[in-house]
Design an enzyme around this catalytic site. Structure first.
Site, short mmCIF file in Angstrom:
data_model
loop_
_atom_site.label_atom_id
_atom_site.label_comp_id
_atom_site.label_asym_id
_atom_site.label_seq_id
_atom_site.Cartn_x
_atom_site.Cartn_y
_atom_site.Cartn_z
N GLY A 204 -48.67 12.49 -27.88
CA GLY A 204 -49.13 12.91 -26.56
C GLY A 204 -49.28 11.73 -25.63
N GLY B 164 -55.82 13.15 -25.46
CA GLY B 164 -56.82 13.52 -26.46
C GLY B 164 -56.40 13.24 -27.89
CE LYS B 165 -51.79 9.21 -28.15
NZ LYS B 165 -52.29 9.24 -26.76
CB THR C 222 -60.62 13.47 -29.17
OG1 THR C 222 -61.18 12.55 -28.24
CG2 THR C 222 -61.64 14.56 -29.47
CE1 TYR D 71 -50.90 -1.24 -18.18
CE2 TYR D 71 -51.83 -2.25 -20.13
CZ TYR D 71 -51.30 -1.14 -19.49
OH TYR D 71 -51.16 0.04 -20.16
CG ASP E 263 -54.18 7.81 -31.72
OD1 ASP E 263 -53.22 8.11 -30.98
OD2 ASP E 263 -55.28 7.45 -31.28
NE ARG E 264 -48.60 6.93 -27.98
CZ ARG E 264 -49.38 6.56 -26.97
NH1 ARG E 264 -49.80 5.33 -26.90
NH2 ARG E 264 -49.73 7.44 -26.05
CD GLU F 289 -56.17 3.66 -20.88
OE1 GLU F 289 -55.60 3.75 -21.99
OE2 GLU F 289 -57.11 4.41 -20.54
#
Length: 211
Positions: free
Chosen positions: A7, A12-13, A15, A43, A78-79, A145
């Site tokens: 996602g 919300g990954k 969580t 960044y 997560d990912r 972010e």
């Protein structure tokens, strides 16, 4: 068994990974974003540091994949390495932040890695609109972010759709994240659990909230 949570940023990954790990007794594996030594520089100067950042993420995700496959317990991640490549790296290339030469080198490395890797047993895709992503990003307040452009999130969303429905060859369960407060609504989380159970048993793809 290997379960991956996919996602966009703010979907919300983390969580969902935490909640599924607690519910099933699975081992959670989180993306080590905060320890990436290139992130702050990236960044500040995206074009200069994109290749370094992407190679570092690829190295970390491949290491995770090897460790997950060695585990005798179910891991929820997560990912995954796949969306890192087909969504984020491809987006950086198209934005002009990676040269064709660097991108080709990166993809050759990825293809060598995936020759010895296996797809997750199930990928859960948290599908979210850009306004939903922005709300969550603002809520969690990570400083690096907060300057993300809406166009950047929109581009990533489009790439996620293409990745999930056109490129990815594994088993997918699609969960609509908008107006789905599974963190605080036990009934909505129970619905996700029911669908995860069914996906792991039946193997149909992709599952959607309309089924």
């Amino acid at each position: 068994m290997h379960i991956a949570i996919a996602g966009n940023i703010g979907s919300g990954k983390t969580t969902l990974t935490t909640m599924l790990a607690k519910h099933y007794g699975w081992i959670p594996r989180f993306e080590p974003v905060d320890i990436n030594p290139y992130l702050e520089d990236y960044y500040k100067d995206i074009a200069r540091w994109s290749f370094c950042l992407e190679v570092y993420f690829l190295k970390q995700r491949f290491r995770d994949l090897l460790e997950i496959r060695k585990s005798d317990r179910t891991v929820v991640q997560d990912r995954s390495i796949y969306e890192g490549v087909y969504v984020f790296t491809a987006n950086n290339r198209d934005m002009g932040n990676l040269s064709d030469r660097d991108y080709e080198t990166y993809m050759e490395l990825f293809e060598i890695m995936t020759d010895v890797a296996q797809l997750p047993d199930l990928m859960i895709y948290l599908r979210a609109s850009v306004p939903h992503l922005v709300k969550n990003i603002q809520k969690r307040g990570r400083a690096y972010e907060q300057t993300m452009q809406l166009e950047y999130l929109k581009n990533l969303n489009q790439r996620y759709e293409d990745f999930i429905f056109n490129k990815y060859k594994g088993k997918v369960l699609v969960v609509e994240a908008d107006d789905n407060d599974f963190q605080h609504d036990p009934d909505k989380f129970a619905r996700i659990i029911e669908r995860v159970d069914s996906a792991l048993e039946l193997g149909t793809l992709p599952f959607t909230d309309n089924e």
